[in-house]
Design an enzyme around this catalytic site. Structure first.
Site, mmCIF file in Angstrom:
data_model
loop_
_atom_site.group_PDB
_atom_site.id
_atom_site.type_symbol
_atom_site.label_atom_id
_atom_site.label_comp_id
_atom_site.label_asym_id
_atom_site.label_seq_id
_atom_site.Cartn_x
_atom_site.Cartn_y
_atom_site.Cartn_z
ATOM 1 N N TRP A 115 36.308 84.115 36.832
ATOM 2 C CA TRP A 115 35.522 84.084 35.588
ATOM 3 C C TRP A 115 35.229 85.478 35.045
ATOM 4 C CZ3 TRP A 115 35.821 80.529 32.239
ATOM 5 C CH2 TRP A 115 36.096 79.221 32.641
ATOM 6 N N LEU A 129 31.447 63.880 27.471
ATOM 7 C CA LEU A 129 31.548 62.681 28.316
ATOM 8 C C LEU A 129 31.676 63.018 29.802
ATOM 9 C CD1 LEU A 129 34.035 60.894 25.947
ATOM 10 C CD2 LEU A 129 31.551 60.538 26.104
ATOM 11 N N SER A 144 39.928 74.822 47.314
ATOM 12 C CA SER A 144 39.706 76.232 47.712
ATOM 13 C C SER A 144 40.994 77.029 47.853
ATOM 14 C CB SER A 144 38.894 76.313 49.018
ATOM 15 O OG SER A 144 37.722 75.564 48.887
ATOM 16 N N LYS A 145 42.047 76.592 47.161
ATOM 17 C CA LYS A 145 43.314 77.329 47.170
ATOM 18 C C LYS A 145 43.565 78.027 45.839
ATOM 19 C CE LYS A 145 45.550 73.831 50.167
ATOM 20 N NZ LYS A 145 45.695 74.685 51.361
ATOM 21 N N LEU A 159 43.623 76.784 42.883
ATOM 22 C CA LEU A 159 44.399 76.010 41.892
ATOM 23 C C LEU A 159 43.621 75.854 40.579
ATOM 24 C CD1 LEU A 159 46.157 73.019 43.720
ATOM 25 C CD2 LEU A 159 47.228 74.781 42.302
HETATM 26 S S1 NHW Z 1 32.862 69.677 35.421
HETATM 27 C C1 NHW Z 1 33.666 68.756 36.678
HETATM 28 C C2 NHW Z 1 34.643 69.576 37.457
HETATM 29 N N1 NHW Z 1 35.293 68.758 38.474
HETATM 30 C C3 NHW Z 1 34.744 68.430 39.641
HETATM 31 O O1 NHW Z 1 33.674 68.884 40.001
HETATM 32 C C4 NHW Z 1 35.528 67.454 40.505
HETATM 33 C C5 NHW Z 1 35.424 67.720 41.971
HETATM 34 N N2 NHW Z 1 35.819 69.095 42.282
HETATM 35 C C6 NHW Z 1 37.102 69.537 42.170
HETATM 36 O O2 NHW Z 1 38.008 68.829 41.808
HETATM 37 C C7 NHW Z 1 33.606 68.985 33.898
HETATM 38 C C8 NHW Z 1 37.319 71.010 42.502
HETATM 39 O O3 NHW Z 1 36.246 71.452 43.299
HETATM 40 C C9 NHW Z 1 37.449 71.899 41.234
HETATM 41 C C10 NHW Z 1 37.528 73.357 41.673
HETATM 42 C C11 NHW Z 1 38.709 71.543 40.488
HETATM 43 C C12 NHW Z 1 36.227 71.744 40.313
HETATM 44 N N3 NHW Z 1 34.484 74.567 36.001
HETATM 45 O O4 NHW Z 1 40.681 76.093 42.963
HETATM 46 P P1 NHW Z 1 39.487 76.778 43.472
HETATM 47 C C13 NHW Z 1 34.896 69.698 33.624
HETATM 48 O O5 NHW Z 1 35.961 69.196 33.946
HETATM 49 C C14 NHW Z 1 35.831 77.988 39.616
HETATM 50 C C15 NHW Z 1 35.024 75.796 35.878
HETATM 51 O O6 NHW Z 1 39.666 77.577 44.727
HETATM 52 P P2 NHW Z 1 38.360 74.171 43.984
HETATM 53 C C16 NHW Z 1 34.848 71.032 32.909
HETATM 54 C C17 NHW Z 1 35.036 78.734 40.662
HETATM 55 O O7 NHW Z 1 33.883 79.305 40.082
HETATM 56 N N4 NHW Z 1 35.328 76.596 36.923
HETATM 57 O O8 NHW Z 1 38.267 75.767 43.673
HETATM 58 C C18 NHW Z 1 35.929 71.999 33.377
HETATM 59 C C19 NHW Z 1 36.047 79.741 41.148
HETATM 60 O O9 NHW Z 1 36.174 80.816 40.220
HETATM 61 P P3 NHW Z 1 35.389 82.212 40.517
HETATM 62 C C20 NHW Z 1 35.083 76.117 38.154
HETATM 63 O O10 NHW Z 1 37.025 73.778 44.475
HETATM 64 C C21 NHW Z 1 35.795 73.315 32.651
HETATM 65 C C22 NHW Z 1 37.362 78.962 41.096
HETATM 66 O O11 NHW Z 1 37.127 77.842 40.192
HETATM 67 C C23 NHW Z 1 34.525 74.842 38.344
HETATM 68 O O12 NHW Z 1 39.527 73.863 44.815
HETATM 69 C C24 NHW Z 1 36.889 74.294 33.053
HETATM 70 C C25 NHW Z 1 37.719 78.387 42.446
HETATM 71 O O13 NHW Z 1 38.932 77.712 42.313
HETATM 72 C C26 NHW Z 1 34.219 74.062 37.212
HETATM 73 N N5 NHW Z 1 33.664 72.830 37.293
HETATM 74 O O14 NHW Z 1 38.571 73.533 42.545
HETATM 75 C C27 NHW Z 1 36.817 75.579 32.281
HETATM 76 N N6 NHW Z 1 34.407 74.635 39.664
HETATM 77 O O15 NHW Z 1 35.602 83.063 39.310
HETATM 78 C C28 NHW Z 1 37.361 75.442 30.875
HETATM 79 C C29 NHW Z 1 34.857 75.742 40.263
HETATM 80 O O16 NHW Z 1 33.939 81.843 40.686
HETATM 81 C C30 NHW Z 1 37.344 76.784 30.139
HETATM 82 N N7 NHW Z 1 35.266 76.645 39.373
HETATM 83 O O17 NHW Z 1 35.974 82.776 41.766
HETATM 84 C C31 NHW Z 1 37.920 76.674 28.742
HETATM 85 C C32 NHW Z 1 39.441 76.573 28.744
HETATM 86 C C33 NHW Z 1 40.025 76.367 27.324
HETATM 87 C C34 NHW Z 1 39.921 77.645 26.506
HETATM 88 C C35 NHW Z 1 40.593 77.447 25.080
HETATM 89 C C36 NHW Z 1 40.573 78.656 24.181
HETATM 90 C C1 EN5 Z 2 30.135 66.064 32.905
HETATM 91 N N1 EN5 Z 2 31.146 65.676 31.951
HETATM 92 O O1 EN5 Z 2 24.354 65.026 40.517
HETATM 93 C C2 EN5 Z 2 30.783 66.165 34.262
HETATM 94 N N2 EN5 Z 2 23.984 63.202 39.302
HETATM 95 O O2 EN5 Z 2 20.511 63.594 38.384
HETATM 96 C C3 EN5 Z 2 30.088 67.140 35.203
HETATM 97 N N3 EN5 Z 2 21.095 61.811 40.866
HETATM 98 O O3 EN5 Z 2 22.687 60.846 39.621
HETATM 99 C C4 EN5 Z 2 28.731 66.669 35.595
HETATM 100 N N4 EN5 Z 2 21.660 63.023 45.692
HETATM 101 O O4 EN5 Z 2 18.484 61.838 40.914
HETATM 102 C C5 EN5 Z 2 28.301 67.116 36.931
HETATM 103 N N5 EN5 Z 2 18.217 59.706 41.494
HETATM 104 C C6 EN5 Z 2 26.811 66.995 37.169
HETATM 105 C C7 EN5 Z 2 26.316 65.658 37.655
HETATM 106 C C8 EN5 Z 2 26.799 65.290 39.034
HETATM 107 C C9 EN5 Z 2 26.238 63.978 39.511
HETATM 108 C C10 EN5 Z 2 24.795 64.121 39.829
HETATM 109 C C11 EN5 Z 2 22.562 63.224 39.509
HETATM 110 C C12 EN5 Z 2 21.876 63.566 38.209
HETATM 111 C C13 EN5 Z 2 22.137 61.854 40.006
HETATM 112 C C14 EN5 Z 2 20.486 60.577 41.295
HETATM 113 C C15 EN5 Z 2 20.963 60.134 42.643
HETATM 114 C C16 EN5 Z 2 20.684 61.128 43.714
HETATM 115 C C17 EN5 Z 2 21.269 60.700 45.020
HETATM 116 C C18 EN5 Z 2 21.072 61.771 46.047
HETATM 117 C C19 EN5 Z 2 18.976 60.766 41.235
HETATM 118 C C20 EN5 Z 2 16.804 59.672 41.344
HETATM 119 C C21 EN5 Z 2 16.477 58.603 40.308
HETATM 120 C C22 EN5 Z 2 14.976 58.298 40.205
HETATM 121 C C23 EN5 Z 2 14.791 56.968 39.475
HETATM 122 C C24 EN5 Z 2 13.317 56.650 39.350
HETATM 123 C C25 EN5 Z 2 12.558 57.775 38.675
HETATM 124 C C26 EN5 Z 2 12.797 59.095 39.368
HETATM 125 C C27 EN5 Z 2 14.266 59.416 39.486
#
Ligand code: NHW
Ligand code: EN5
Length: 388
Positions: A5, A388, A146-147, A149
């Site tokens: 970043w 979303l 953590s590779k 990607l």
């Molecule tokens: S947030 C949901 C993201 N997905 C998940 O959390 C699913 C479960 N986790 C995974 O699949 C909504 C993996 O943990 C992911 C990371 C893929 C998250 N946003 O590959 P490495 C979205 O989809 C950085 C941005 O080793 P990993 C929004 C992290 O800080 N960056 O990690 C997406 C580190 O960089 P650093 C994130 O765990 C927006 C690097 O990735 C991030 O195997 C994207 C590590 O990479 C996240 N949520 O894979 C940006 N999570 O600098 C769009 C980690 O700190 C930007 N990282 O070393 C805009 C692009 C378009 C521009 C157009 C002009």
């Molecule tokens: C966005 N496009 O942590 C994608 N959810 O509070 C990225 N907690 O459901 C979004 N841990 O508090 C990523 N129950 C960020 C969200 C990831 C998912 C997430 C939280 C949001 C959540 C629940 C369950 C916790 C389970 C243990 C939670 C408490 C509810 C309680 C109901 C009665 C009144 C007090 C609160």
């Protein structure tokens, strides 16, 4: 700290509070002829694929990747389970680019192992409407974490957005990155408290019994506002006028036209629900409320496997008090068998959360802009954007 970043045109921690930096794009567009024409290199075992989400088979593969590997809460008890219909809706707004639906496959068996998407959107930041990409559904298979990607996926979506001559993006994440434009709190309103407690989503409050808890969250069987009904196609012009006027008060909000409203608000079964109030005497449309459907898989519970959640989307009140409108939204969500109604503290949501018995969750949602600087962070109530 942030090896990836640090290299990107996003607000950097070192610039926090430096009000002398100008508001707007961080770097200028590069001539299209200078945009890299070939995809970024992946580790040699993997290959890029563009995902045709209109194909049943591809949509299934994406659905299954996300179902097993997408976002979980901090205690790994729940995992988002976006439905196939939802994914198709979320990825096919007016003007979408198929090239922005990006997958990574293992060359050996062609299995989909990673994903990221962009969709085009016009986002107004203060007085300026900026064409942006909304980036979502970034996912790397659990076995490939953590590779590094993720940075390759992000650079590739950035490149493909640049190819279409767009230079800004908006995205949200549950993790802190450089640097949020605002940080929002999730709030939850129990509709089916017994199930929520049984699966560990919520806990029995101090000095509370199950029967007192059920009574506390009880709702009327039917809505209270005269003229409250489901939105229809004929309502698109009126809903667009109401919504545009409402969103104009926020510092950052989408610039929706009628095509956008038809796509994003017109009800789609089990994806998005929109209700409005049509004045019984004048037939004016005076208020709107909407929510989208995002179930979560319940990980490791004997009795329940799916948590059915509604997420507050765009709500506008000009005549019906917002509190009453949202109470009616809770009633229809309960009728439709949702277990919980979730909302962020964006827009004017603070005004009804406590009163309608929402409680704060353990999750936060950080909002980000790519290549666009704001002089200072916003309050959640200054944000008019729901991703979303
Ligand atoms: S947030 C949901 C993201 N997905 C998940 O959390 C699913 C479960 N986790 C995974 O699949 C909504 C993996 O943990 C992911 C990371 C893929 C998250 N946003 O590959 P490495 C979205 O989809 C950085 C941005 O080793 P990993 C929004 C992290 O800080 N960056 O990690 C997406 C580190 O960089 P650093 C994130 O765990 C927006 C690097 O990735 C991030 O195997 C994207 C590590 O990479 C996240 N949520 O894979 C940006 N999570 O600098 C769009 C980690 O700190 C930007 N990282 O070393 C805009 C692009 C378009 C521009 C157009 C002009
Ligand atoms: C966005 N496009 O942590 C994608 N959810 O509070 C990225 N907690 O459901 C979004 N841990 O508090 C990523 N129950 C960020 C969200 C990831 C998912 C997430 C939280 C949001 C959540 C629940 C369950 C916790 C389970 C243990 C939670 C408490 C509810 C309680 C109901 C009665 C009144 C007090 C609160």
């Amino acid at each position: 700290q942030h090896k990836f970043w640090e290299t990107q045109p996003v607000g950097q921690y070192k610039d926090l509070g430096n009000s002398s930096l100008p508001e707007g794009p961080i770097e200028p567009p590069t001539p299209l002829s200078e945009v890299k024409q070939e995809p970024y290199n992946l580790p040699s075992q993997y290959e890029w694929t563009t995902c045709d989400m209109t194909s049943e088979e591809t949509c299934n593969e994406v659905y299954n990747l996300l179902k097993s590997n997408y976002v979980e809460d901090d205690e790994n008890m729940f995992r988002f389970n976006y439905s196939k219909e939802f994914l198709r809706w979320a990825l096919h707004p007016p003007g979408y680019y198929r090239s922005w639906h990006i997958g990574v496959r293992a060359k050996a068996n062609k299995k989909l192992v990673a994903f990221i998407t962009g969709i085009p959107a016009r986002i107004r930041v203060r007085h300026e409407v900026v064409k942006m990409a909304e980036v979502n559904f970034l996912c790397v298979h659990k076995k490939l974490r953590s590779k590094r990607l993720a940075p390759v996926l992000i650079k590739e979506v950035t490149r493909r957005v640049h190819v279409e001559n767009l230079w800004q993006a908006a995205y949200t994440a549950g993790v802190i990155l450089p640097t949020p434009i605002t940080t929002c709190q999730y709030w939850h309103r129990s509709l089916n408290p017994k199930k929520l407690i049984d699966v560990g989503f919520s806990r029995l409050g101090a000095r509370m019994t199950m029967s007192r808890t059920i009574k506390l969250y009880k709702l009327p069987d039917s809505t209270s506002t005269p003229g409250f009904r489901k939105m229809e196609l004929r309502d698109v012009p009126a809903v667009t006028r109401l919504l545009r006027n409402y969103l104009s008060q926020f510092a950052v909000a989408p610039d929706f036209d009628e095509n956008d409203v038809e796509h994003w608000l017109l009800p789609t079964e089990n994806v998005v629900d929109t209700f409005l109030v049509e004045s019984p005497d004048t037939h004016d449309i005076t208020d709107i409320c909407s929510f989208y459907t995002l179930p979560s898989t319940i990980l490791g519970n004997q009795n329940h496997s799916i948590l059915k959640a509604a997420y507050s989307y765009y709500n506008v009140s000009t005549k019906t008090p917002l509190l009453q409108l949202m109470n009616d939204a809770l009633i229809v969500a309960k009728q439709k068998d949702y277990d919980v109604f979730n909302a962020l503290d964006v827009m004017q949501n603070e005004s009804f959360l406590k009163e309608l018995k929402f409680g704060p969750g353990d999750g936060q949602l950080h909002y980000y802009l790519y290549n666009y600087r704001l002089r200072e962070a916003l309050k959640p109530s200054e944000l008019g954007l729901v991703l979303l």
